[in-house]
Scaffold this motif. Structure first.
Motif, mmCIF file in Angstrom:
data_model
loop_
_atom_site.group_PDB
_atom_site.id
_atom_site.type_symbol
_atom_site.label_atom_id
_atom_site.label_comp_id
_atom_site.label_asym_id
_atom_site.label_seq_id
_atom_site.Cartn_x
_atom_site.Cartn_y
_atom_site.Cartn_z
ATOM 1 N N HIS A 32 0.812 -1.224 0.000
ATOM 2 C CA HIS A 32 0.000 0.000 0.000
ATOM 3 C C HIS A 32 0.844 1.272 0.000
ATOM 4 C CE1 HIS A 32 -3.976 -1.901 0.426
ATOM 5 N NE2 HIS A 32 -3.330 -2.840 1.114
ATOM 6 N N VAL A 33 1.794 1.324 -0.915
ATOM 7 C CA VAL A 33 2.582 2.547 -1.070
ATOM 8 C C VAL A 33 1.646 3.680 -1.490
ATOM 9 C CG1 VAL A 33 4.377 3.674 -2.444
ATOM 10 C CG2 VAL A 33 4.698 1.324 -1.620
ATOM 11 N N GLY A 34 1.748 4.795 -0.800
ATOM 12 C CA GLY A 34 0.815 5.902 -0.991
ATOM 13 C C GLY A 34 -0.075 6.071 0.214
ATOM 14 N N GLY A 35 -0.186 5.009 1.017
ATOM 15 C CA GLY A 35 -0.866 5.110 2.301
ATOM 16 C C GLY A 35 0.050 5.771 3.313
ATOM 17 N N SER A 36 -0.394 5.874 4.529
ATOM 18 C CA SER A 36 0.319 6.684 5.522
ATOM 19 C C SER A 36 1.756 6.232 5.767
ATOM 20 C CB SER A 36 -0.459 6.694 6.840
ATOM 21 O OG SER A 36 -0.649 5.369 7.314
ATOM 22 N N THR A 37 1.994 4.921 5.889
ATOM 23 C CA THR A 37 3.353 4.437 6.175
ATOM 24 C C THR A 37 3.840 3.439 5.137
ATOM 25 O OG1 THR A 37 2.601 2.570 7.551
ATOM 26 C CG2 THR A 37 2.907 4.701 8.649
ATOM 27 N N GLY A 38 3.104 3.287 4.028
ATOM 28 C CA GLY A 38 3.413 2.243 3.058
ATOM 29 C C GLY A 38 4.825 2.304 2.517
ATOM 30 N N ALA A 39 5.261 3.473 2.074
ATOM 31 C CA ALA A 39 6.591 3.604 1.479
ATOM 32 C C ALA A 39 7.681 3.349 2.517
ATOM 33 C CB ALA A 39 6.751 4.993 0.866
ATOM 34 N N GLU A 40 7.537 3.936 3.681
ATOM 35 C CA GLU A 40 8.544 3.769 4.735
ATOM 36 C C GLU A 40 8.661 2.306 5.157
ATOM 37 O OE1 GLU A 40 9.326 5.265 9.341
ATOM 38 O OE2 GLU A 40 7.921 6.354 8.048
ATOM 39 N N ASP A 41 7.528 1.637 5.301
ATOM 40 C CA ASP A 41 7.548 0.229 5.697
ATOM 41 C C ASP A 41 8.190 -0.641 4.624
ATOM 42 O OD1 ASP A 41 6.279 0.878 8.057
ATOM 43 O OD2 ASP A 41 4.274 0.389 7.330
ATOM 44 N N LEU A 42 7.938 -0.316 3.355
ATOM 45 C CA LEU A 42 8.517 -1.108 2.271
ATOM 46 C C LEU A 42 10.023 -0.892 2.179
ATOM 47 C CD1 LEU A 42 8.176 -3.064 -0.040
ATOM 48 C CD2 LEU A 42 7.547 -1.153 -1.529
ATOM 49 N N ILE A 43 10.472 0.329 2.368
ATOM 50 C CA ILE A 43 11.918 0.601 2.352
ATOM 51 C C ILE A 43 12.621 -0.223 3.425
ATOM 52 C CG2 ILE A 43 13.666 2.365 2.848
ATOM 53 C CD1 ILE A 43 11.733 4.398 1.511
ATOM 54 N N ARG A 44 12.025 -0.274 4.603
ATOM 55 C CA ARG A 44 12.623 -1.050 5.698
ATOM 56 C C ARG A 44 12.691 -2.534 5.328
ATOM 57 N NH1 ARG A 44 9.492 0.495 9.421
ATOM 58 N NH2 ARG A 44 10.839 2.006 10.480
ATOM 59 N N THR A 45 11.631 -3.036 4.702
ATOM 60 C CA THR A 45 11.607 -4.448 4.320
ATOM 61 C C THR A 45 12.634 -4.752 3.237
ATOM 62 O OG1 THR A 45 9.316 -4.827 4.984
ATOM 63 C CG2 THR A 45 10.163 -6.208 3.217
ATOM 64 N N VAL A 46 12.738 -3.881 2.237
ATOM 65 C CA VAL A 46 13.722 -4.089 1.169
ATOM 66 C C VAL A 46 15.135 -4.134 1.752
ATOM 67 C CG1 VAL A 46 14.784 -3.038 -0.868
ATOM 68 C CG2 VAL A 46 12.293 -3.121 -0.669
ATOM 69 N N ASN A 47 15.446 -3.204 2.622
ATOM 70 C CA ASN A 47 16.782 -3.183 3.234
ATOM 71 C C ASN A 47 17.034 -4.444 4.054
ATOM 72 O OD1 ASN A 47 17.341 -0.662 2.144
ATOM 73 N ND2 ASN A 47 16.623 0.456 3.948
ATOM 74 N N LEU A 60 5.873 -10.510 -4.405
ATOM 75 C CA LEU A 60 4.964 -9.494 -3.870
ATOM 76 C C LEU A 60 3.585 -9.769 -4.463
ATOM 77 C CD1 LEU A 60 5.736 -5.641 -3.697
ATOM 78 C CD2 LEU A 60 3.503 -6.690 -3.386
ATOM 79 N N SER A 61 2.646 -10.183 -3.610
ATOM 80 C CA SER A 61 1.360 -10.687 -4.114
ATOM 81 C C SER A 61 0.239 -9.648 -4.066
ATOM 82 C CB SER A 61 0.947 -11.948 -3.351
ATOM 83 O OG SER A 61 0.842 -11.695 -1.964
ATOM 84 N N GLY A 62 0.511 -8.449 -4.574
ATOM 85 C CA GLY A 62 -0.562 -7.504 -4.834
ATOM 86 C C GLY A 62 -0.795 -6.424 -3.802
ATOM 87 N N ASP A 63 -1.670 -5.477 -4.182
ATOM 88 C CA ASP A 63 -1.895 -4.243 -3.432
ATOM 89 C C ASP A 63 -0.558 -3.570 -3.147
ATOM 90 O OD1 ASP A 63 -4.591 -4.474 -3.579
ATOM 91 O OD2 ASP A 63 -4.955 -4.679 -1.436
ATOM 92 N N VAL A 64 0.179 -3.385 -4.227
ATOM 93 C CA VAL A 64 1.469 -2.708 -4.148
ATOM 94 C C VAL A 64 1.261 -1.267 -3.705
ATOM 95 C CG1 VAL A 64 3.536 -2.085 -5.449
ATOM 96 C CG2 VAL A 64 2.300 -4.191 -6.001
ATOM 97 N N THR A 65 0.181 -0.655 -4.207
ATOM 98 C CA THR A 65 -0.107 0.746 -3.904
ATOM 99 C C THR A 65 -1.451 0.880 -3.202
ATOM 100 O OG1 THR A 65 -1.220 1.155 -6.011
ATOM 101 C CG2 THR A 65 1.175 1.460 -5.950
ATOM 102 N N GLU A 66 -1.701 2.067 -2.715
ATOM 103 C CA GLU A 66 -2.960 2.349 -2.039
ATOM 104 C C GLU A 66 -4.072 2.665 -3.026
ATOM 105 O OE1 GLU A 66 -5.496 3.272 1.374
ATOM 106 O OE2 GLU A 66 -3.803 1.972 0.943
ATOM 107 N N PHE A 67 -3.725 3.380 -4.111
ATOM 108 C CA PHE A 67 -4.759 3.919 -4.992
ATOM 109 C C PHE A 67 -4.484 3.669 -6.467
ATOM 110 C CE2 PHE A 67 -7.571 7.602 -6.257
ATOM 111 C CZ PHE A 67 -8.703 7.171 -5.583
ATOM 112 N N GLY A 68 -3.402 2.985 -6.787
ATOM 113 C CA GLY A 68 -3.114 2.660 -8.178
ATOM 114 C C GLY A 68 -2.717 3.829 -9.047
ATOM 115 N N SER A 69 -2.367 4.967 -8.443
ATOM 116 C CA SER A 69 -2.017 6.146 -9.235
ATOM 117 C C SER A 69 -0.626 5.994 -9.836
ATOM 118 C CB SER A 69 -2.063 7.405 -8.372
ATOM 119 O OG SER A 69 -1.003 7.410 -7.432
ATOM 120 N N ASP A 70 -0.375 6.746 -10.898
ATOM 121 C CA ASP A 70 0.944 6.709 -11.528
ATOM 122 C C ASP A 70 2.032 7.108 -10.538
ATOM 123 O OD1 ASP A 70 -0.548 6.103 -13.719
ATOM 124 O OD2 ASP A 70 0.174 7.742 -14.975
#
Length: 613
Positions: A32-47, A60-70
């Motif tokens: 859920h990148v685009g949600g409140s903590t989505g990007a920060e949480d994903l960065i921590r996981t990638v590292n 990664l099995s879906g809902d990558v983003t919060e709203f599907g925006s570009d």
């Protein structure tokens, strides 16, 4: 002989070594990148994953983003590109339902929305799950089923063990779950991996073990998490990982075995059409299965019926026979319901263009280029075409010439719905928490309503209706609202009768219809009242109902669309069910009456039908 014995001995020594080899991968989902903590949480996981050399790859099995925006998709891709090992991704409903690009940007940014690869002797297959642009249960798109067929039918070893990846569970939360399961069971399917539920959970999908992974989001915790999956000795082990902290105890063990499904009878439930037998007076005049999914409604005039499909074609059929008359191919998927007037068809495509075609021949009369994909539907009023876009612009275009009349450049987020023109004003909502009223001649803003705190609660999918000086809307916040047409003043705003995005109005303008989201009823209210005054209620037994498709009317019947492929007809006089007819197991996009005895119906799985009653 001695050489043979030596080779045999070496083989026996190697077998336990091969079996002892471990396959280790990370299962991430619902970032859920685009949600409140989505990007920060994903960065921590990638590292965290990059620091572990024993992890071979990432799923990664879906809902990558919060709203599907570009913007969100590009941010997610930027983060995921920092992996130091292979990673594979499929979209989820948050990536596809609210896609301003009409599901084009995911493929453009990530390269594809499906995958297949081999690892540790297993074949991993992942597909997209929809629903594409429409609020409904998931639906694996037609092109994804074609992809799955191509992989399964061209396996070098038909007995190779398969692990399937999809965002949704393989149950009735996915409209065509049975089509996927039946295909997988022709092969050596051993497990299904998924997301969607944001929790670690085990499933049994008709004998296929399923494992749902927790969301990567932290939610109420300080740190999010994912799962480390280990396959060894024909067993799959799941252990939750808190990034940078620790790997927890294994919470599930899945034996990976050949279930021999091909040798077993399939006595599991499938969609039930037996209820149609209760209404022998209903018959199918003609039925068409399109080559692709259909995410649009229908328009019909002078015996010609037009719709758009996800393969990018604007298609015309003979209204009476269902035979193809013509087809116009665009370069993008179509989610725009066509409009017809003065022998012209207007329809938009996600190739950034609005097209005007000759109704009889399908030849292009003009096209209007925009800056982004268009998933909105046009309305034609007098000599003007009114349509929204995904670039923050709402336009009026001259029907005859295709020249711009005016453009309103202050739309917040993208427009999906079909606008309403009523008493000189054009009304529409956007996925930016806003409902707009513009002067139809000049495009000047007359008023706007910014009531919604969360963009997903926006009145953006509803086709507004109006009567007696009032505009009526429903929204995902489950409120029904009556607004003063001239000023936008709220007349009433009620949650007493649950609803979502489906609304309709009687031909005489006296009644406005909604269907309940949770109670299963269809309700009619007086448009003349200055409060939400119930005229009648029908216990339609619709169940949990989220289809955003409009309610329509012809003669003495009100037609109600559903998410389960059922057309429900209600008698306006008795307020009882006149008939119910199941056409498919997918969302009903649109029910278009063409006279008092026939309706045309389009469904998300690509079916178009004419019913006679």
């Amino acid at each position: 002989m001695k050489k043979t014995l030596i080779l045999a001995s070496l083989f026996l020594l190697l077998v336990p070594l091969v079996q002892a080899q471990q396959l280790c991968f990370a299962h991430i989902t619902d970032t859920h990148v685009g949600g409140s903590t989505g990007a920060e949480d994903l960065i921590r996981t990638v590292n965290d994953i990059n620091s572990q050399d024993d992890i071979n790859f990432v799923i990664l099995s879906g809902d990558v983003t919060e709203f599907g925006s570009d913007e969100e998709l590009n941010e997610a891709k930027s983060i995921l590109s920092k992996f130091n090992k292979p990673w594979y991704v499929v979209p989820g409903n948050h990536d596809s339902k609210w896609s301003e690009s009409g599901n084009n940007s995911f493929v453009r940014i990530f390269g594809c929305e499906e995958f297949s690869f081999e690892a540790g002797g297993y074949l991993f297959i992942g597909t997209a799950s929809g629903p594409n642009m429409r609020m409904a249960p998931g639906l694996v798109p037609h092109e994804q089923i074609v992809y799955l067929d191509s992989i399964l039918q061209n396996m070098k070893d038909p007995e190779q063990p398969i692990i399937f990846v999809n965002h949704y569970p393989l149950d009735n939360s996915l409209s065509n779950w049975y089509k996927i399961i039946d295909r997988l069971k022709t092969c050596n399917i051993q497990a299904s991996l998924l997301g969607h539920g944001h929790a670690n959970k085990l499933f049994d999908f008709e004998g296929i073990p399923g494992v749902m992974s927790r969301s990567n989001l932290r939610a109420k915790d300080e740190i999010g998490g994912y799962n480390i999956v280990t396959i060894k000795q024909d067993t799959m082990f799941y252990a939750e990982r808190t990034p940078g902290v620790k790997t927890h105890e294994v919470w599930c063990r899945i034996p990976l075995v050949n279930h021999q499904f091909r040798e077993k009878e399939n006595d599991y439930p499938r969609p039930d059409y037996s209820g149609n037998l209760d209404y022998p007076e209903i018959s199918t005049v003609w039925e068409l299965q399109d080559v692709s999914d259909i995410g649009t409604g229908l328009a019909s005039e002078k015996g010609i019926t037009v719709y758009g499909n996800a393969a990018g074609a604007i298609v015309a059929l003979d209204e009476n026979t269902g035979k193809y008359l013509w087809q116009f191919q665009t370069n993008g998927k179509i989610y725009s319901t066509p409009a017809i007037a003065k022998d012209k068809v207007v329809c938009a495509s996600t190739d950034n263009n609005i097209y005007c075609l000759d109704l009889k021949t399908g030849e292009k009369e003009w096209s209007f280029a925009t800056g982004k994909s268009i998933v909105a539907s046009p309305v034609i009023h007098k000599n003007s075409v009114y349509i929204g876009s995904s670039e923050g612009i709402f336009r009026s275009i001259d029907l005859k010439s295709g020249k711009l009349n005016w453009a309103f450049n202050e739309v917040n987020n993208f427009v999906e719905s079909k606008p309403l023109v009523y008493e000189g004003t054009v009304y529409f909502g956007s996925w930016g928490n806003t409902f707009y009223a513009l002067n139809a001649k000049t495009g000047k803003l007359e008023w706007k309503r910014e009531k919604y705190s969360n963009r997903m609660l926006s009145p953006a999918a509803v086709w507004p209706v109006a009567a007696n000086g009032k505009v009526f809307i429903v929204a995902p916040d489950r409120y029904m609202t009556a607004l003063e047409a001239k000023t936008g003043e709220e007349i009433w705003h009620s949650k007493e009768y649950s609803c979502r995005e489906s609304i309709g109005i009687s031909d005489d303008g006296k009644l406005v219809y909604i269907k309940n989201m949770t109670e299963g009823n269809v309700d009619a209210f007086y448009t003349s009242a200055n409060e939400q005054k119930l005229a009648w209620e029908c216990n339609a037994e619709l169940g949990y109902e989220i289809a955003p498709s409009p309610i329509t009317e012809a003669g003495n019947l009100v037609f109600v669309p559903t998410t389960e492929g059922i057309v429900c007809a209600i008698n306006k006089t008795t307020h009882q069910i006149a008939w119910k007819y199941k056409l498919s197991n997918a969302l009903v996009n649109h029910i278009l009456p063409i006279d008092n005895q026939r309706v045309l119906v389009s469904l998300l799985d690509g079916k178009v039908l004419c019913l006679q009653y």
